[in-house]
Scaffold this motif. Structure first.
Motif, PDB file in Angstrom:
ATOM      1  N   LEU A   1      39.875  25.723-124.460  1.00  0.00           N
ATOM      2  CA  LEU A   1      41.389  25.728-124.227  1.00  0.00           C
ATOM      3  C   LEU A   1      41.967  26.947-123.688  1.00  0.00           C
ATOM      4  CD1 LEU A   1      44.218  24.310-124.958  1.00  0.00           C
ATOM      5  CD2 LEU A   1      44.034  25.584-127.101  1.00  0.00           C
ATOM      6  N   LEU A   2      41.371  28.090-124.252  1.00  0.00           N
ATOM      7  CA  LEU A   2      41.815  29.532-123.608  1.00  0.00           C
ATOM      8  C   LEU A   2      41.468  29.587-122.101  1.00  0.00           C
ATOM      9  CD1 LEU A   2      40.912  31.896-126.783  1.00  0.00           C
ATOM     10  CD2 LEU A   2      43.200  31.236-125.880  1.00  0.00           C
ATOM     11  N   LYS A   3      40.096  29.224-121.967  1.00  0.00           N
ATOM     12  CA  LYS A   3      39.716  29.311-120.460  1.00  0.00           C
ATOM     13  C   LYS A   3      40.704  28.374-119.634  1.00  0.00           C
ATOM     14  CE  LYS A   3      36.133  26.791-119.339  1.00  0.00           C
ATOM     15  NZ  LYS A   3      34.904  26.089-119.397  1.00  0.00           N
TER      16      LYS A   3
ATOM     17  N   ARG B   1      45.077  23.076-136.469  1.00  0.00           N
ATOM     18  CA  ARG B   1      44.658  23.746-135.181  1.00  0.00           C
ATOM     19  C   ARG B   1      45.616  24.520-134.749  1.00  0.00           C
ATOM     20  NH1 ARG B   1      41.955  22.362-130.589  1.00  0.00           N
ATOM     21  NH2 ARG B   1      43.015  22.009-128.487  1.00  0.00           N
ATOM     22  N   ALA B   2      46.830  24.554-135.080  1.00  0.00           N
ATOM     23  CA  ALA B   2      48.004  25.569-134.580  1.00  0.00           C
ATOM     24  C   ALA B   2      47.667  26.898-135.311  1.00  0.00           C
ATOM     25  CB  ALA B   2      49.215  25.012-134.917  1.00  0.00           C
ATOM     26  N   TYR B   3      47.359  27.098-136.188  1.00  0.00           N
ATOM     27  CA  TYR B   3      46.848  28.449-136.747  1.00  0.00           C
ATOM     28  C   TYR B   3      45.450  29.108-136.086  1.00  0.00           C
ATOM     29  CZ  TYR B   3      49.784  28.101-141.224  1.00  0.00           C
ATOM     30  OH  TYR B   3      51.016  28.345-141.855  1.00  0.00           O
TER      31      TYR B   3
ATOM     32  N   ASP C   1      47.200  31.856-133.875  1.00  0.00           N
ATOM     33  CA  ASP C   1      46.917  33.253-134.434  1.00  0.00           C
ATOM     34  C   ASP C   1      46.055  34.283-133.859  1.00  0.00           C
ATOM     35  OD1 ASP C   1      48.706  32.865-136.604  1.00  0.00           O
ATOM     36  OD2 ASP C   1      47.329  32.662-138.074  1.00  0.00           O
ATOM     37  N   THR C   2      44.949  33.357-133.179  1.00  0.00           N
ATOM     38  CA  THR C   2      43.864  33.930-132.420  1.00  0.00           C
ATOM     39  C   THR C   2      44.627  34.443-130.920  1.00  0.00           C
ATOM     40  OG1 THR C   2      42.217  32.552-133.057  1.00  0.00           O
ATOM     41  CG2 THR C   2      41.926  33.523-130.928  1.00  0.00           C
ATOM     42  N   TYR C   3      45.416  33.801-130.399  1.00  0.00           N
ATOM     43  CA  TYR C   3      46.106  34.301-129.264  1.00  0.00           C
ATOM     44  C   TYR C   3      47.084  35.543-129.541  1.00  0.00           C
ATOM     45  CZ  TYR C   3      48.882  34.215-124.894  1.00  0.00           C
ATOM     46  OH  TYR C   3      49.513  34.413-123.764  1.00  0.00           O
TER      47      TYR C   3
ATOM     48  N   GLY D   1      46.680  39.559-128.171  1.00  0.00           N
ATOM     49  CA  GLY D   1      47.653  40.288-127.564  1.00  0.00           C
ATOM     50  C   GLY D   1      47.916  41.449-128.219  1.00  0.00           C
ATOM     51  N   ILE D   2      47.795  41.703-129.720  1.00  0.00           N
ATOM     52  CA  ILE D   2      47.931  42.785-130.220  1.00  0.00           C
ATOM     53  C   ILE D   2      46.842  43.599-129.779  1.00  0.00           C
ATOM     54  CG2 ILE D   2      47.710  43.753-132.722  1.00  0.00           C
ATOM     55  CD1 ILE D   2      48.998  41.390-133.722  1.00  0.00           C
ATOM     56  N   ILE D   3      45.433  43.375-129.696  1.00  0.00           N
ATOM     57  CA  ILE D   3      44.372  44.238-129.348  1.00  0.00           C
ATOM     58  C   ILE D   3      44.946  44.807-127.972  1.00  0.00           C
ATOM     59  CG2 ILE D   3      42.107  44.421-128.598  1.00  0.00           C
ATOM     60  CD1 ILE D   3      41.784  42.174-130.810  1.00  0.00           C
TER      61      ILE D   3
END
Length: 235
Positions: A160-162, A95-97, A101-103, A107-109
């Motif tokens: 989770l992000l929301k 789940r951490a990956y 990694d999505t987050y 951020g990079i974008i």
């Protein structure tokens, strides 16, 4: 058999609690550094691309494990750092990956878009870049609640992000205060005594973020319980 009783009050009790906090912060930070944070050393060279890629490859499980340790510590006041670190690692590494990694990619974008638009020749495009600054600020604020929620609730990624975003923005000033305080302490430590950063920077941030998120969750739960009690009384 001699039984050692830990002092609960007085000077010795205070010293014991202080040294216990220092030990747990330092020990959990060392575990995180050697299992997840080594790519950060490469930032000294001035390159951020390779460290970011390496962190995305090896960093997420250890980072989730660190936040698991802090969650147990904040909620139960005592924690075996070694045992809980590896328990959190095994429980959350997949789940951490996905989450971390999505987050990072988001951020990079945002950062790349900001750099491109701010340096564009067209005035209109540069104004779009300035509009990206608030988005980047909100992105950073969301980091305060994201991982504490990740190791606490088994939500899907978008949920989770929301929720991390809503909780951070819904408690904007306290979240911002925690984030600024952590940054000031870490930067100050780097300026005054760099070795302190090695032993405390990640664990201190994780503890502060977990503490803040736990406060928010407790407030939300208290409000929910209050509304439920009112609904019960009305029936």
């Amino acid at each position: 058999m001699v039984v050692f009783h830990v002092p609960e009050s007085g000077v010795f009790g205070f010293l014991y609690r202080v040294t216990d906090v220092i030990y747990k912060l330092a020990w959990s930070n060392v575990l995180w550094f050697f299992t997840a944070g080594l790519p950060i050393v490469l930032l000294i060279s001035g390159d951020w691309i390779i460290p970011t890629i390496l962190f995305m490859l090896i960093g997420p499980p250890g980072t989730a494990a660190l936040f698991h340790v802090m969650r147990v510590w904040v909620e139960e006041t005592d924690v075996s750092v070694w045992r809980e670190y590896w328990r959190g690692w095994k429980a959350s590494w997949k789940r951490a990956y996905k989450v971390i990694d999505t987050y990072i990619i988001i951020g990079i974008i945002l950062v790349v878009d900001l750099i491109v638009t701010v340096n564009a020749e067209e005035t209109f495009v540069r104004w779009i870049g300035f509009l990206l600054l608030p988005m980047l600020t909100l992105y950073v604020l969301t980091s305060v609640t994201l991982l504490p929620l990740c190791v606490r609730f088994d939500w899907k990624l978008l949920t989770l992000l929301k929720n991390a975003f809503i909780m951070a923005i819904g408690h904007l000033f306290s979240t911002l205060a925690v984030l600024i305080s952590v940054c000031v302490i870490i930067v100050g430590a780097l300026q005054i005594m760099p070795p302190l950063a090695f032993f405390f920077f990640a664990s201190l941030a994780a503890w502060a973020f977990t503490w803040q998120t736990n406060r928010i969750v407790q407030r939300i739960q208290a409000l929910a319980d209050e509304h439920m009690a009112e609904d019960t009384d009305d029936q």
